[in-house]
Design a protein around this motif. Structure first.
Motif, PDB file in Angstrom:
ATOM      1  N   UNK A 207       0.823  -1.202   0.000  1.00 53.93           N
ATOM      2  CA  UNK A 207       0.000   0.000   0.000  1.00 53.93           C
ATOM      3  C   UNK A 207       0.864   1.261   0.000  1.00 53.93           C
ATOM      4  N   UNK A 208       1.972   1.227   0.758  1.00 58.88           N
ATOM      5  CA  UNK A 208       2.876   2.375   0.789  1.00 58.88           C
ATOM      6  C   UNK A 208       3.457   2.629  -0.596  1.00 58.88           C
ATOM      7  N   UNK A 209       3.799   1.528  -1.286  1.00 61.93           N
ATOM      8  CA  UNK A 209       4.393   1.668  -2.612  1.00 61.93           C
ATOM      9  C   UNK A 209       3.396   2.198  -3.620  1.00 61.93           C
ATOM     10  N   UNK A 210       2.169   1.662  -3.545  1.00 59.96           N
ATOM     11  CA  UNK A 210       1.135   2.052  -4.506  1.00 59.96           C
ATOM     12  C   UNK A 210       0.686   3.493  -4.267  1.00 59.96           C
ATOM     13  N   UNK A 211       0.645   3.881  -2.994  1.00 63.91           N
ATOM     14  CA  UNK A 211       0.268   5.241  -2.604  1.00 63.91           C
ATOM     15  C   UNK A 211      -1.054   5.702  -3.200  1.00 63.91           C
ATOM     16  N   UNK A 212      -2.046   4.846  -3.076  1.00 53.04           N
ATOM     17  CA  UNK A 212      -3.389   5.218  -3.513  1.00 53.04           C
ATOM     18  C   UNK A 212      -4.203   5.559  -2.262  1.00 53.04           C
ATOM     19  N   UNK A 213      -4.788   6.777  -2.173  1.00 57.98           N
ATOM     20  CA  UNK A 213      -5.455   7.206  -0.943  1.00 57.98           C
ATOM     21  C   UNK A 213      -6.573   6.256  -0.502  1.00 57.98           C
ATOM     22  N   UNK A 214      -7.374   5.758  -1.455  1.00 56.44           N
ATOM     23  CA  UNK A 214      -8.457   4.855  -1.084  1.00 56.44           C
ATOM     24  C   UNK A 214      -7.896   3.563  -0.496  1.00 56.44           C
ATOM     25  N   UNK A 215      -6.906   3.031  -1.198  1.00 58.14           N
ATOM     26  CA  UNK A 215      -6.286   1.791  -0.722  1.00 58.14           C
ATOM     27  C   UNK A 215      -5.682   2.013   0.671  1.00 58.14           C
ATOM     28  N   UNK A 216      -4.992   3.137   0.830  1.00 63.63           N
ATOM     29  CA  UNK A 216      -4.353   3.427   2.121  1.00 63.63           C
ATOM     30  C   UNK A 216      -5.379   3.434   3.234  1.00 63.63           C
ATOM     31  N   UNK A 217      -6.524   4.033   2.952  1.00 63.79           N
ATOM     32  CA  UNK A 217      -7.533   4.147   3.991  1.00 63.79           C
ATOM     33  C   UNK A 217      -8.066   2.769   4.365  1.00 63.79           C
ATOM     34  N   UNK A 218      -8.323   1.946   3.318  1.00 65.38           N
ATOM     35  CA  UNK A 218      -8.824   0.593   3.585  1.00 65.38           C
ATOM     36  C   UNK A 218      -7.792  -0.209   4.374  1.00 65.38           C
ATOM     37  N   UNK A 219      -6.538  -0.092   3.953  1.00 71.65           N
ATOM     38  CA  UNK A 219      -5.480  -0.843   4.625  1.00 71.65           C
ATOM     39  C   UNK A 219      -5.355  -0.400   6.081  1.00 71.65           C
ATOM     40  N   UNK A 220      -5.463   0.906   6.298  1.00 69.55           N
ATOM     41  CA  UNK A 220      -5.353   1.433   7.656  1.00 69.55           C
ATOM     42  C   UNK A 220      -6.458   0.860   8.537  1.00 69.55           C
TER      43      UNK A 220
END
Lengths: 551, 120
Positions: A207-220
């Motif tokens: 997720x850090x590598x992809x740096x997509x805000x939606x993905x980051x939020x889901x991962x968080x």
């Protein structure tokens, strides 16, 4: 027919009742009275009812005989003599083994006739005595809807008499909403959570590598949930240490008796909770320590009198929480460890220099915990506690814990085990050496720093690291692992170990991670550098460094 | 509506087994108690149609519990579940107000017969 479920319930409950029986018996032996007999009676009675329901005939017969004897004691028709207590102890042991074999195989033929006969002989003798003075009265029973209670029918079926698999009725009452869960299921759950934690780490990496805000939020969000799940499961696995300690009472009593020693055994902090896996692992080491105390530490009553001590020695097993660790202490007021004897032995074995001065407690421990240290000795009067201590030390260290000793010659000794509360998941620093990553548990890490060449000095040929004016022995991971030296500036971690501070120099520390410990058995006799393995969040395996082994 | 039951026994094993038998017969187990004292307390709170009561329990035995329950509710229907070898106690329990009794180990049919009679 859900025989399996009943068999499991039976096993779990019978085990609890057996533990209660032993506790009550020990109390009875200490001279506690009628309440204890009543407790014992109830526990035996419960086992009788359950075993009858399961069709476990030998268990039922034995508990029935025991119950009859206990009833006499309870009614005061028979005095509680040491002989009676001994018979009770033996019968409870027989009952335990009958329960164990019957739980393994319900049809296993178990012979309890000897035990039943000796209990009955005791009861009959007492009955005969009281019958002479006090004829018993039978209540007439007029309303019978079931089998005649006076003529118990032998149960021929080996299975319970229930014919369906209905779920356990859930009691409405909230205070008692407990569900019994097979411990193996909790283990599986913990393993799965462990894998989930690893997967979370990998997901976070990606997720850090992809740096997509939606993905980051889901991962968080998912990460938080996984974290809570982990906490919940870890808490669910916590059990009071008393569960493991209870059985020691009996062991201590029997051992002391067979050695002709008198001991007052005290258990403190039995309600302290630790992870089940830790508890499963420390039972054996603690038993070793108690045996050692009784064997070597505690003197005979005669010796104690000469030394001006009370005839009965004090042996204490205690548990306490200290920060994120559990500390278990085994202490006695016996003869302690004679430093001179240890010195002599160590000299003879060439383990120390002839001009070595006084030994510190830590040094004594290090010496006597050497494999075979005291067994190589023919000096019988040596108050060696060596036997088994190496096993204890190895076990405790493999759990990521530490062992400390303090002793006063003549006045006793104490062994202190510090253990992590849970084994499954630990925080670790990732250290690089050459191109390999190793996990260093942060339990002992005090600080990390970048090493400046001027910080490195040599004292008596030993490499030292000077940290804020303090000179700390240094160990290079490269040396230990057999990697060639390198010239670049190293990273160092200052470790706080039981035998003092130490610094570990590595190529670099690349980060901190939660790692799931997979246990790992190093070959015996090998220098112990690792105490487990793990899978890092990038999916690659890494070994977990044993700080004390490296020192 | 199903008849409600309070199951009192100090052994989880026994409570489970009795509960299974009764649930299977269509009764609703609304509570469990592991001591006489808790049986009395729960009877007052739950007012079940039927109570199954073990005799030997910690903190107030089954007989005292029957006394306390029938003192509170003379209409209470209590079925004693005793182990063999307690004839005297069974008689005492019935004097104390229990309506009937069954002896462990149970046969489901016997238990249900007794339950029908008590509820009948």
């Amino acid at each position: 027919m859900n025989t399996q479920r009943y068999a499991e319930l039976f096993r779990a409950e019978a085990r609890e009742r057996l533990a209660e029986m032993n506790t009550s018996l020990l109390a009875l032996e200490r001279g506690e009275g009628a309440d204890r007999v009543a407790e014992l009676f109830r526990a035996v009675h419960t086992v009788k009812g359950m075993s009858a329901a399961m069709g476990y005939v030998p268990v039922r017969d034995l508990s029935h005989a025991l119950e009859t004897l206990l009833d006499l004691l309870r009614r005061g028709a028979m005095p509680v003599t040491p002989a009676v207590i001994e018979t009770l102890f033996e019968s409870v042991d027989t009952l335990e083994s009958a329960i164990v074999s019957v739980s393994v195989d319900a049809n296993e033929p178990i012979d309890v006739s000897g035990a039943v006969a000796s209990i009955e002989a005791m009861s009959t003798a007492a009955e005969a005595e009281t019958a002479a003075t006090n004829p018993t009265m039978e209540w007439p029973v007029t309303r019978q809807t079931d089998q005649t209670p006076s003529a118990p029918r032998p149960v021929s079926r080996p299975t319970p008499l229930v014919t369906s698999a209905i779920q356990v009725p859930v009691a409405i009452d909230k205070a008692h909403r407990f569900v019994r869960v097979d411990a193996a299921r909790l283990d599986t759950l913990m393993t799965l959570i462990g894998e989930l934690v690893i997967a979370r780490g990998r997901l976070q990496d990606v997720s850090r590598k992809v740096a997509n805000p939606t993905l980051s939020e889901i991962v968080l969000n998912a990460s938080r949930l996984i974290g809570s799940l982990q906490t919940e499961i870890t808490t669910a696995r916590m059990v009071p240490v008393g569960q493991a300690f209870e059985r020691f009472e009996r062991m201590v009593r029997d051992t002391a008796q067979s050695l002709g020693k008198k001991v007052v055994f005290e258990i403190l902090g039995s309600d302290i909770e630790v992870d089940k896996s830790v508890l499963d692992e420390i039972g054996e080491p603690v038993m070793h320590l108690l045996r050692n105390s009784l064997d070597h530490g505690v003197e005979t009553p005669a010796e104690r009198r000469v030394a001006g001590k009370p005839a009965a020695a004090k042996l204490t097993l205690s548990a306490a929480r200290e920060r994120s660790s559990v500390v278990i202490r085994v202490s006695d007021d016996g003869r302690g460890i004679d430093m001179n004897k240890v010195l002599e032995r160590a000299l003879a074995a060439g383990l120390i220099d002839p001009d070595h001065g006084m030994l510190s407690d830590a040094e004594i421990l290090a010496l006597i915990a050497r494999p075979g240290f005291s067994t190589t000795s023919k000096v019988t009067e040596m108050s060696g506690r060596g036997v088994g201590l190496d096993v204890v030390a190895t076990k405790v260290r493999s759990l990521g814990g530490s062992v400390e000793l303090s002793t006063d010659a003549g006045a006793g000794a104490e062994i202190r085990l510090e253990l992590p509360m849970t084994l499954a998941i630990i925080h670790a620093l990732l250290a690089r050496s050459e191109n390999e990553l190793y996990a260093l548990p942060i339990t002992h890490v005090v600080e990390t720093l970048l090493v400046d060449p001027h910080m490195v000095t040599f004292e008596d040929g030993r490499e030292m690291l000077t940290v804020r004016g303090q000179s700390i022995p240094a160990v290079r991971l490269r040396d230990r692992l057999g990697h060639p030296p390198q010239d670049r500036r190293a990273h160092a971690a200052v470790l706080d170990l039981p035998d003092g501070r130490m610094s570990l120099l590595v190529d670099e520390f690349v980060g901190q991670q939660e790692v799931v410990v997979k246990s790992f058995d190093a070959a015996r006799g090998m220098p112990q550098l690792f105490n487990g393995a793990t899978i890092l969040t990038n999916g690659s395996p890494a070994l977990i460094l044993d700080a004390q082994g490296i020192a | 509506m199903n008849n409600t039951v309070l199951v009192c026994d100090d052994a989880v094993f026994m409570r489970t087994m009795i509960g299974d038998i009764l649930t299977q017969a269509g009764l609703e187990v609304v509570g469990e108690a592991d001591s006489g004292a808790s049986a009395v307390e729960k009877y007052k709170a739950l007012k079940p149609d039927l109570v199954t009561m073990d005799i030997i329990m910690p903190e107030m035995g089954g007989i005292e519990a029957v006394k306390a329950i029938t003192d509170f509710d003379p209409q209470a229907r209590v079925l004693m579940c005793s182990a063999m070898g307690q004839q005297a106690l069974v008689a005492e329990a019935i004097q104390a107000g229990a309506k009937d009794f069954v002896v462990k180990p149970f046969q489901p049919s016997r238990v249900l017969e007794a339950v029908q009679r008590v509820l009948g």
